[in-house]
Write a protein that holds these residues in place. Sequence first.
Motif, PDB file in Angstrom:
ATOM      1  N   GLU A   1       0.832  -1.202   0.000  1.00  0.00           N
ATOM      2  CA  GLU A   1       0.000   0.000   0.000  1.00  0.00           C
ATOM      3  C   GLU A   1       0.869   1.256   0.000  1.00  0.00           C
ATOM      4  OE1 GLU A   1      -3.317   1.875   2.942  1.00  0.00           O
ATOM      5  OE2 GLU A   1      -3.780  -0.097   2.072  1.00  0.00           O
ATOM      6  N   HIS A   2       1.984   1.197   0.705  1.00  0.00           N
ATOM      7  CA  HIS A   2       2.913   2.334   0.699  1.00  0.00           C
ATOM      8  C   HIS A   2       3.475   2.554  -0.706  1.00  0.00           C
ATOM      9  CE1 HIS A   2       5.935   5.144   2.156  1.00  0.00           C
ATOM     10  NE2 HIS A   2       6.835   4.477   1.458  1.00  0.00           N
ATOM     11  N   GLU A   3       3.797   1.462  -1.405  1.00  0.00           N
ATOM     12  CA  GLU A   3       4.302   1.583  -2.780  1.00  0.00           C
ATOM     13  C   GLU A   3       3.256   2.209  -3.693  1.00  0.00           C
ATOM     14  OE1 GLU A   3       6.294  -1.764  -4.593  1.00  0.00           O
ATOM     15  OE2 GLU A   3       6.647  -2.647  -2.625  1.00  0.00           O
ATOM     16  N   LEU A   4       2.013   1.763  -3.545  1.00  0.00           N
ATOM     17  CA  LEU A   4       0.943   2.330  -4.369  1.00  0.00           C
ATOM     18  C   LEU A   4       0.733   3.803  -4.058  1.00  0.00           C
ATOM     19  CD1 LEU A   4      -1.712  -0.538  -4.198  1.00  0.00           C
ATOM     20  CD2 LEU A   4      -0.254   0.049  -6.132  1.00  0.00           C
ATOM     21  N   ARG A   5       0.777   4.144  -2.771  1.00  0.00           N
ATOM     22  CA  ARG A   5       0.567   5.541  -2.385  1.00  0.00           C
ATOM     23  C   ARG A   5       1.704   6.423  -2.888  1.00  0.00           C
ATOM     24  NH1 ARG A   5      -3.055   7.404   1.172  1.00  0.00           N
ATOM     25  NH2 ARG A   5      -3.445   5.310   2.008  1.00  0.00           N
ATOM     26  N   ALA A   6       2.911   5.857  -2.999  1.00  0.00           N
ATOM     27  CA  ALA A   6       4.050   6.636  -3.483  1.00  0.00           C
ATOM     28  C   ALA A   6       3.860   7.063  -4.933  1.00  0.00           C
ATOM     29  CB  ALA A   6       5.334   5.827  -3.336  1.00  0.00           C
TER      30      ALA A   6
ATOM     31  N   VAL B   1       1.728  10.490  -9.547  1.00  0.00           N
ATOM     32  CA  VAL B   1       1.818  10.115 -10.963  1.00  0.00           C
ATOM     33  C   VAL B   1       0.462   9.662 -11.488  1.00  0.00           C
ATOM     34  CG1 VAL B   1       2.905   8.569 -12.631  1.00  0.00           C
ATOM     35  CG2 VAL B   1       4.229   9.450 -10.694  1.00  0.00           C
ATOM     36  N   VAL B   2      -0.184   8.754 -10.759  1.00  0.00           N
ATOM     37  CA  VAL B   2      -1.432   8.165 -11.251  1.00  0.00           C
ATOM     38  C   VAL B   2      -2.677   8.916 -10.791  1.00  0.00           C
ATOM     39  CG1 VAL B   2      -0.361   5.899 -11.325  1.00  0.00           C
ATOM     40  CG2 VAL B   2      -1.645   6.558  -9.288  1.00  0.00           C
ATOM     41  N   GLY B   3      -2.539   9.723  -9.728  1.00  0.00           N
ATOM     42  CA  GLY B   3      -3.690  10.453  -9.206  1.00  0.00           C
ATOM     43  C   GLY B   3      -4.414   9.669  -8.126  1.00  0.00           C
ATOM     44  N   PRO B   4      -5.149  10.364  -7.256  1.00  0.00           N
ATOM     45  CA  PRO B   4      -5.795   9.720  -6.112  1.00  0.00           C
ATOM     46  C   PRO B   4      -6.856   8.698  -6.496  1.00  0.00           C
ATOM     47  CG  PRO B   4      -6.513  12.003  -6.330  1.00  0.00           C
ATOM     48  CD  PRO B   4      -5.366  11.823  -7.258  1.00  0.00           C
ATOM     49  N   GLU B   5      -7.619   8.954  -7.559  1.00  0.00           N
ATOM     50  CA  GLU B   5      -8.686   8.018  -7.921  1.00  0.00           C
ATOM     51  C   GLU B   5      -8.124   6.696  -8.417  1.00  0.00           C
ATOM     52  OE1 GLU B   5     -11.837   8.312  -7.212  1.00  0.00           O
ATOM     53  OE2 GLU B   5     -11.242  10.186  -6.234  1.00  0.00           O
ATOM     54  N   THR B   6      -7.056   6.751  -9.207  1.00  0.00           N
ATOM     55  CA  THR B   6      -6.435   5.510  -9.685  1.00  0.00           C
ATOM     56  C   THR B   6      -5.821   4.749  -8.521  1.00  0.00           C
ATOM     57  OG1 THR B   6      -5.976   6.481 -11.842  1.00  0.00           O
ATOM     58  CG2 THR B   6      -4.684   4.550 -11.233  1.00  0.00           C
ATOM     59  N   PHE B   7      -5.182   5.477  -7.586  1.00  0.00           N
ATOM     60  CA  PHE B   7      -4.631   4.827  -6.393  1.00  0.00           C
ATOM     61  C   PHE B   7      -5.728   4.097  -5.634  1.00  0.00           C
ATOM     62  CE2 PHE B   7      -4.528   5.373  -1.762  1.00  0.00           C
ATOM     63  CZ  PHE B   7      -3.542   4.458  -1.446  1.00  0.00           C
ATOM     64  N   ARG B   8      -6.843   4.774  -5.398  1.00  0.00           N
ATOM     65  CA  ARG B   8      -7.930   4.165  -4.635  1.00  0.00           C
ATOM     66  C   ARG B   8      -8.490   2.946  -5.368  1.00  0.00           C
ATOM     67  NH1 ARG B   8      -9.453   9.712  -4.095  1.00  0.00           N
ATOM     68  NH2 ARG B   8      -8.870  10.534  -2.042  1.00  0.00           N
TER      69      ARG B   8
ATOM     70  N   HIS C   1      -6.929   0.900  -7.502  1.00  0.00           N
ATOM     71  CA  HIS C   1      -5.992  -0.208  -7.373  1.00  0.00           C
ATOM     72  C   HIS C   1      -6.005  -0.754  -5.953  1.00  0.00           C
ATOM     73  CE1 HIS C   1      -3.459   1.309 -11.019  1.00  0.00           C
ATOM     74  NE2 HIS C   1      -4.579   0.723 -11.383  1.00  0.00           N
ATOM     75  N   ASN C   2      -5.993   0.136  -4.983  1.00  0.00           N
ATOM     76  CA  ASN C   2      -5.950  -0.265  -3.581  1.00  0.00           C
ATOM     77  C   ASN C   2      -7.173  -1.102  -3.211  1.00  0.00           C
ATOM     78  OD1 ASN C   2      -4.349  -0.061  -1.209  1.00  0.00           O
ATOM     79  ND2 ASN C   2      -5.773   1.410  -0.337  1.00  0.00           N
ATOM     80  N   GLU C   3      -8.342  -0.634  -3.620  1.00  0.00           N
ATOM     81  CA  GLU C   3      -9.577  -1.335  -3.276  1.00  0.00           C
ATOM     82  C   GLU C   3      -9.721  -2.639  -4.049  1.00  0.00           C
ATOM     83  OE1 GLU C   3     -11.637  -0.589  -0.798  1.00  0.00           O
ATOM     84  OE2 GLU C   3     -10.219   1.006  -0.337  1.00  0.00           O
ATOM     85  N   THR C   4      -9.255  -2.665  -5.298  1.00  0.00           N
ATOM     86  CA  THR C   4      -9.339  -3.888  -6.103  1.00  0.00           C
ATOM     87  C   THR C   4      -8.506  -5.002  -5.481  1.00  0.00           C
ATOM     88  OG1 THR C   4      -9.736  -2.681  -8.165  1.00  0.00           O
ATOM     89  CG2 THR C   4      -8.860  -4.914  -8.362  1.00  0.00           C
ATOM     90  N   ILE C   5      -7.296  -4.662  -5.049  1.00  0.00           N
ATOM     91  CA  ILE C   5      -6.421  -5.672  -4.454  1.00  0.00           C
ATOM     92  C   ILE C   5      -6.988  -6.143  -3.115  1.00  0.00           C
ATOM     93  CG2 ILE C   5      -4.110  -6.136  -3.549  1.00  0.00           C
ATOM     94  CD1 ILE C   5      -3.133  -3.974  -5.602  1.00  0.00           C
ATOM     95  N   ALA C   6      -7.462  -5.205  -2.287  1.00  0.00           N
ATOM     96  CA  ALA C   6      -8.045  -5.578  -1.001  1.00  0.00           C
ATOM     97  C   ALA C   6      -9.258  -6.483  -1.199  1.00  0.00           C
ATOM     98  CB  ALA C   6      -8.428  -4.337  -0.209  1.00  0.00           C
ATOM     99  N   ALA C   7     -10.072  -6.188  -2.209  1.00  0.00           N
ATOM    100  CA  ALA C   7     -11.245  -7.016  -2.483  1.00  0.00           C
ATOM    101  C   ALA C   7     -10.834  -8.415  -2.923  1.00  0.00           C
ATOM    102  CB  ALA C   7     -12.109  -6.358  -3.561  1.00  0.00           C
TER     103      ALA C   7
END
Length: 220
Positions: free
Chosen positions: A83-88, A92-99, A101-107
């Motif tokens: 999650e730290h890597e994604l947030r870093a 570049v990708v923007g907050p919506e893309t981060f969220r 990806h983050n939610e897809t992996i958690a799901a």
Amino acid sequence: MIFSDPVQALLSEVEATLSRLGHPAPARLARDLGIGLIYDAKAGSHGGPPSVVTLPLGLSAVQERQMLAHEIGHIFMQRSGLEHELRAQWSVVGPETFRMHNETIAAHVAGLILLPTPLRIRAEARYGVTPAAALRLQKASGLELRQVLDRLVYVGPDACRGAFVTCGNILTQLKTNNVWVDKSQYDRIHEVAALMPGAALRSIAPRQVLGLGSWSGALW
């Protein structure tokens, strides 16, 4: 859905942990992993230490089970550093893309918890990668069909699998892994059987068809 190597590493770690612990239910898994549970206004997770999951009050037993599994997924991501890597990459990708990806992996991690791999493998051994397997797993796990299809399609980076649901002539669900389909979700389709040649088909409700298949190599 194609996961990157760091995500595959996380999923392998999750699978190994769940196997070592005997694939416990979410509440037992949280205890085994040393994750505390508190109730507040909204859901959240903190990798810690100490690790804590927050759940809203008033959830049904089914809702709490599924939400807890999802938040444990976030804990796995936080502990692994993913999650730290994604947030870093936020800038570049923007907050919506981060969220997303983050939610897809958690799901997806939640799916590993709620529908254990041994259960999936037993269903596939009996019914094949077919709608019958999906429906049996849905009944056994209490998950929504879209969650079960996620577990049946995204089983590894080299798997060649696909699933879809149509309602009338509208494609309402589509999941592919190394399978190319010339349609997107909510597109109109003219012939269900031609959408994903080789997939097994089954009517699951009036005007609704479920298709699911597995192939030995990447398709199309």
